[in-house]
Every structure is written in C-alpha cells, then in structure tokens.
Scaffold this motif. Structure first.
Motif, PDB file in Angstrom:
ATOM      1  N   ALA A 187      -8.864   7.748  -6.946  1.00  0.00           N
ATOM      2  CA  ALA A 187     -10.032   8.010  -5.955  1.00  0.00           C
ATOM      3  C   ALA A 187     -10.544   6.638  -5.304  1.00  0.00           C
ATOM      4  N   ARG A 188      -9.756   5.525  -5.689  1.00  0.00           N
ATOM      5  CA  ARG A 188     -10.363   4.239  -5.017  1.00  0.00           C
ATOM      6  C   ARG A 188      -8.987   3.501  -4.765  1.00  0.00           C
ATOM      7  N   ASN A 189      -8.742   2.740  -3.703  1.00  0.00           N
ATOM      8  CA  ASN A 189      -7.706   2.171  -3.397  1.00  0.00           C
ATOM      9  C   ASN A 189      -7.581   0.906  -4.349  1.00  0.00           C
ATOM     10  N   ALA A 190      -8.719   0.419  -5.030  1.00  0.00           N
ATOM     11  CA  ALA A 190      -8.493  -0.548  -6.057  1.00  0.00           C
ATOM     12  C   ALA A 190      -7.483  -0.086  -7.040  1.00  0.00           C
ATOM     13  N   ASP A 191      -7.547   1.213  -7.462  1.00  0.00           N
ATOM     14  CA  ASP A 191      -6.698   1.759  -8.747  1.00  0.00           C
ATOM     15  C   ASP A 191      -5.135   1.652  -8.133  1.00  0.00           C
ATOM     16  N   LEU A 192      -4.657   1.522  -6.958  1.00  0.00           N
ATOM     17  CA  LEU A 192      -3.402   1.407  -6.416  1.00  0.00           C
ATOM     18  C   LEU A 192      -2.911   0.154  -6.344  1.00  0.00           C
ATOM     19  N   LEU A 193      -3.735  -0.906  -6.532  1.00  0.00           N
ATOM     20  CA  LEU A 193      -3.347  -2.238  -6.271  1.00  0.00           C
ATOM     21  C   LEU A 193      -2.592  -2.522  -7.739  1.00  0.00           C
ATOM     22  N   GLY A 194      -1.500  -3.297  -7.822  1.00  0.00           N
ATOM     23  CA  GLY A 194      -0.930  -3.959  -8.999  1.00  0.00           C
ATOM     24  C   GLY A 194      -0.006  -2.974  -9.738  1.00  0.00           C
ATOM     25  N   ASN A 195       0.215  -1.824  -9.027  1.00  0.00           N
ATOM     26  CA  ASN A 195       1.238  -1.058  -9.488  1.00  0.00           C
ATOM     27  C   ASN A 195       2.533  -1.323  -9.196  1.00  0.00           C
ATOM     28  N   ILE A 196       2.566  -1.518  -7.796  1.00  0.00           N
ATOM     29  CA  ILE A 196       3.839  -2.352  -7.378  1.00  0.00           C
ATOM     30  C   ILE A 196       3.625  -3.205  -6.262  1.00  0.00           C
ATOM     31  N   ASP A 197       3.841  -4.518  -6.667  1.00  0.00           N
ATOM     32  CA  ASP A 197       3.494  -5.775  -5.903  1.00  0.00           C
ATOM     33  C   ASP A 197       4.606  -5.926  -4.807  1.00  0.00           C
ATOM     34  N   GLY A 198       4.007  -6.364  -3.605  1.00  0.00           N
ATOM     35  CA  GLY A 198       5.040  -6.509  -2.680  1.00  0.00           C
ATOM     36  C   GLY A 198       4.658  -7.577  -1.875  1.00  0.00           C
ATOM     37  N   LEU A 252      -4.959 -13.984   2.553  1.00  0.00           N
ATOM     38  CA  LEU A 252      -5.484 -14.394   1.084  1.00  0.00           C
ATOM     39  C   LEU A 252      -6.007 -12.840   0.388  1.00  0.00           C
ATOM     40  N   ASN A 253      -6.845 -12.345   1.483  1.00  0.00           N
ATOM     41  CA  ASN A 253      -7.405 -10.708   0.748  1.00  0.00           C
ATOM     42  C   ASN A 253      -6.409 -10.033   0.228  1.00  0.00           C
ATOM     43  N   VAL A 254      -5.182  -9.794   1.246  1.00  0.00           N
ATOM     44  CA  VAL A 254      -4.146  -8.983   0.874  1.00  0.00           C
ATOM     45  C   VAL A 254      -3.462  -9.470  -0.483  1.00  0.00           C
ATOM     46  N   SER A 255      -3.106 -10.670  -0.567  1.00  0.00           N
ATOM     47  CA  SER A 255      -2.308 -10.993  -1.745  1.00  0.00           C
ATOM     48  C   SER A 255      -3.212 -11.344  -2.928  1.00  0.00           C
ATOM     49  N   ILE A 256      -4.272 -11.954  -2.851  1.00  0.00           N
ATOM     50  CA  ILE A 256      -5.453 -11.764  -4.132  1.00  0.00           C
ATOM     51  C   ILE A 256      -5.905 -10.473  -4.694  1.00  0.00           C
ATOM     52  N   SER A 257      -5.856  -9.605  -3.840  1.00  0.00           N
ATOM     53  CA  SER A 257      -6.299  -8.194  -4.126  1.00  0.00           C
ATOM     54  C   SER A 257      -4.964  -7.437  -4.916  1.00  0.00           C
ATOM     55  N   GLN A 258      -4.083  -7.608  -4.575  1.00  0.00           N
ATOM     56  CA  GLN A 258      -2.800  -7.057  -5.366  1.00  0.00           C
ATOM     57  C   GLN A 258      -2.829  -7.740  -6.856  1.00  0.00           C
ATOM     58  N   MET A 259      -3.298  -8.819  -7.045  1.00  0.00           N
ATOM     59  CA  MET A 259      -3.251  -9.498  -8.340  1.00  0.00           C
ATOM     60  C   MET A 259      -4.595  -9.360  -9.092  1.00  0.00           C
ATOM     61  N   SER A 260      -5.518  -8.901  -8.386  1.00  0.00           N
ATOM     62  CA  SER A 260      -6.892  -8.950  -9.014  1.00  0.00           C
ATOM     63  C   SER A 260      -7.755  -7.632  -8.339  1.00  0.00           C
ATOM     64  N   SER A 301     -10.809  -6.665  -9.403  1.00  0.00           N
ATOM     65  CA  SER A 301     -11.964  -7.133  -9.337  1.00  0.00           C
ATOM     66  C   SER A 301     -12.362  -7.953  -8.215  1.00  0.00           C
ATOM     67  N   TYR A 302     -11.247  -8.764  -7.640  1.00  0.00           N
ATOM     68  CA  TYR A 302     -11.304  -9.332  -6.411  1.00  0.00           C
ATOM     69  C   TYR A 302     -11.533  -8.650  -5.190  1.00  0.00           C
ATOM     70  N   TYR A 303     -10.750  -7.490  -5.279  1.00  0.00           N
ATOM     71  CA  TYR A 303     -10.867  -6.348  -4.194  1.00  0.00           C
ATOM     72  C   TYR A 303     -12.242  -5.657  -4.040  1.00  0.00           C
ATOM     73  N   THR A 304     -12.632  -5.253  -5.347  1.00  0.00           N
ATOM     74  CA  THR A 304     -13.702  -4.695  -5.296  1.00  0.00           C
ATOM     75  C   THR A 304     -14.958  -5.482  -5.116  1.00  0.00           C
ATOM     76  N   ALA A 305     -14.821  -6.910  -5.254  1.00  0.00           N
ATOM     77  CA  ALA A 305     -15.974  -7.786  -4.901  1.00  0.00           C
ATOM     78  C   ALA A 305     -15.943  -7.835  -3.245  1.00  0.00           C
ATOM     79  N   LEU A 306     -14.680  -7.858  -2.669  1.00  0.00           N
ATOM     80  CA  LEU A 306     -14.651  -7.801  -1.630  1.00  0.00           C
ATOM     81  C   LEU A 306     -15.379  -6.754  -0.740  1.00  0.00           C
ATOM     82  N   VAL A 307     -14.843  -5.581  -1.154  1.00  0.00           N
ATOM     83  CA  VAL A 307     -15.408  -4.437  -0.513  1.00  0.00           C
ATOM     84  C   VAL A 307     -17.030  -4.311  -0.669  1.00  0.00           C
ATOM     85  N   ARG A 308     -17.624  -4.862  -1.816  1.00  0.00           N
ATOM     86  CA  ARG A 308     -19.146  -4.662  -1.800  1.00  0.00           C
ATOM     87  C   ARG A 308     -19.553  -5.790  -1.144  1.00  0.00           C
ATOM     88  N   TYR A 309     -18.902  -6.871  -0.939  1.00  0.00           N
ATOM     89  CA  TYR A 309     -19.431  -8.096  -0.175  1.00  0.00           C
ATOM     90  C   TYR A 309     -19.629  -7.625   1.218  1.00  0.00           C
TER      91      TYR A 309
END
Length: 370
Positions: free
Chosen positions: A102-113, A135-143, A145-153
């Motif tokens: 349902a969320r793009n956040a759930d995709l991140l971290g499955n295949i790192d590129g 920074l956002n693309v790279s850190i979001s793949q690793m975290s 919670s960072y991606y979620t915080a970024l979207v909400r911010y």
C-alpha cells in the motif's frame, strides 16, 4: 544482493524481454538509443519506486500500450525476493512476493540499488535540491522510518506554507506553533539521520576519490549546518529556529529554513567543487560519492547493493576506467556501454547485446548432416 532475472513488458521500447544476470559485472551493450538505459532505469525503479529520469510513471509505458510490467527476482542474505510493478496511466500496483503493498515505504530495502550515470554530475554541479535528492533516495533505502518522516514532514510543510500566505496575521501567528510542533518532530529525525549518513559518507568518499586520482586531489564533504545532541535536543533547536523566523517567513510567504533548505558542501582541495572544479573533477567527485554509497549499504545492511552504471565509461579516461573496475570487487554491477572491448580490459563479464529493445541472442548452431 544479486538480481537474477529482470522482465520488461511494454516498458519504454521493450515489448517482452527477460534478462538473466550473473554475480559480477553484467554489460548491456549496443548502439545508442537501443534500450540499454531503459533496462538500467527499470532495475532502479524496482529498488526505490522512482525513476532516475522520468518525472511521471506513465512516461515509461511503451507507446500505444495501456500499461507496462516490470519484475525482478533477487537473492539477498535473507532469501529470495520477487518484486513486480504494473504501471498504468494514472496509477501503479507493486507486489512483493505476490502481495500488493500500500505504501512506497514497504518497497524500500528489499533490493538495494545505487545508480550512477553522467547526469548524476548534478550532485556536484547543480543546486542544493539535487544534493538533498541524493541524500533522501539513499537514506530512504536504508531506513523506512526516514522515508516516512520525510513524507510527513513535506505534507506538514505544505500546510505551513499555505498558512503563511494567509493575510489574517493574528491567525497565522496563533497557528504557527501548532504546525511547528508537528513539523519539528519529523524534522529532527531527518536531521539526525542525515548527519549520521554524512559522517559515514565523508571519509569513505575521500578514500575512494584518492584512489581514483592517485591522491592528486582531496575531496571533502560536510553538512552546511550541524545540530548537536540527541534527537530531542535537535527538535528543540529546530523549534527555536522556526519561532525566531516567524516574521521573515510571513513576509516571504514560505518557510525559509529547515531540512528542506539544507545543503552539502563538496570541496576539492578546500575549494567548492561546484564553483572551481572542472567537468572532469566534478565527475570524479560524483563517482567517488557513489562508490562510498555502495560501501555504506554494505556496512549497514550486511551486503553490497546492486550497482547500476549507465554509460559511465565513456566519460572516464582509460586510467580511471581501470580504477573503477578495481573498486567493484564483489559487487554485482549492471553496466551499459556501446563497445565492450574499450572498457573491460579483458575482464570476465556477462555480455548482453541490445538492439531495438530486444536482446540479441546468438543463433543456434546448425547440426552437421550425415
């Protein structure tokens, strides 16, 4: 982390093709405008849910078709994972191991590129927005919670900016603290994680840059602004910063400070690379940053990411091509180029020739008669 197969159906100029990749270097080669970059784009899309070059998903659908389908089967240290994406004019559906997310956040971290092409020079030579994007693309793949915080911010920031355009100033000054309490909660996590990431990136990029240039130049990377303390202390510092600038923000009609305005300082020999660096120097600096990103993934996730190098070799001299190949080590790389002989120096690789959106497979040998 290894991608085993990649399937493209009605994606860009591909009708229906399936790629098989080896562990090491996989080279997609052929004349220009045949579809090599499209394949590289598809891999990164399945890693992040975003294209490195298309603003809208519908741009990736093959002309005359209603939708596109891409899928990858990968092996990670946690087991196999299959990611599929159906892309339509106004929506998309992404599935992981058959289950819709349902969320793009759930995709991140499955295949790192990690993606690098000549256009990634923007990290060094363009404005702050490009460095924040990196920074956002790279850190979001690793975290996530960072991606979620970024979207909400960003959502709260949009509402705050709308408030600042209101001409009822009493309402504005009364309501701003309410928005800021929410805004700074997410801003603090963004700031903290960026600071941790930059602290890792800076020495790693400097090391790789020194190897690429034989130590001729010194690369340094630092944050434009630093916030001391734990996340709670950062949050309080940001609250003070926002409140002290109420009048300025009201006058301007937008929020003029915060993580959405931050920047990275990238310097060569102590001088700002964007201002004083040549094209070659900036290109090498950007490449060093991407190679450092690969190592950060390795350290934080326990395995290297897939490295996607799109038409990079044509931009490097022979010496730096050799050095780049030496840096790859055990990383699975998907590399695009026009001529394999000029970039691989006899190295053992898997070669895949592309022509007109098709994989050119060798013709089967004819059986001898009699």
């Amino acid at each position: 982390m290894r991608i085993r197969t990649l399937t493209l159906k009605n994606f860009r100029n591909y009708e229906d093709e399936t790629f098989e990749f080896d562990d090491g270097i996989n080279v997609l080669y052929g004349r220009n405008a045949q579809g090599k970059t499209n394949c590289a784009e598809a891999v990164f899309y399945l890693c992040t849910g975003t294209s490195p070059r298309a603003r809208k998903d519908k741009q990736m659908i093959r002309a005359g078709q209603e939708g596109a389908y891409i899928a990858a089967l990968a092996e990670t240290r946690f087991g196999s994972v299959r990611i599929e994406a159906d892309i339509f004019e106004s929506r998309r559906e992404i599935r992981i191991n058959g289950s819709k997310i349902a969320r793009n956040a759930d995709l991140l971290g499955n295949i790192d590129g990690v993606f690098f092409s000549p256009s990634e020079l923007r990290i060094v030579q363009d404005g702050p927005e490009e460095r924040r994007r990196f920074l956002n693309v790279s850190i979001s793949q690793m975290s996530r919670s960072y991606y979620t915080a970024l979207v909400r911010y960003n959502k709260i920031l949009e509402q705050r900016n709308a408030l600042l355009k209101n001409r009822d100033l009493s309402l504005v000054f009364e309501t701003l603290p309410v928005w800021d309490a929410q805004l700074c909660r997410y801003a603090a996590e963004i700031v903290r994680r960026r600071g941790e990431y930059i602290a890792m990136l800076s020495p790693l990029a400097a090391e790789r840059h020194a190897r690429l240039t034989d130590g001729a130049e010194q690369l340094s990377i630092s944050s434009e602004r630093k916030y001391a303390g734990e996340e709670g202390e950062i949050e309080q510092a940001l609250l003070r910063e926002f409140s002290e600038n109420y009048e300025r923000d009201v006058r301007l009609g937008f929020t003029a400070s915060g993580p959405h305005r931050d920047d990275l300082k990238i310097a060569l020999g102590g001088k700002e690379a964007r201002v004083y660096g040549s094209q070659g120097q900036m290109r090498t600096a950007a490449l060093a940053i991407k190679l450092a990103e690969v190592e950060i993934f390795r350290r934080l996730s326990g395995e290297p990411p897939v490295l996607i190098l799109d038409d990079v070799m044509s931009e490097l001299d022979l010496a730096r091509r050799r050095k780049l190949l030496a840096e790859l080590g055990d990383v699975q790389a998907i590399l695009t180029c026009t001529h394999t002989e000029k970039v691989l120096f006899g190295r053992e690789v898997r070669k895949i020739r592309i022509s007109g959106g098709k994989i050119c497979r060798p013709a089967p040998r004819k059986k001898k008669e009699g």
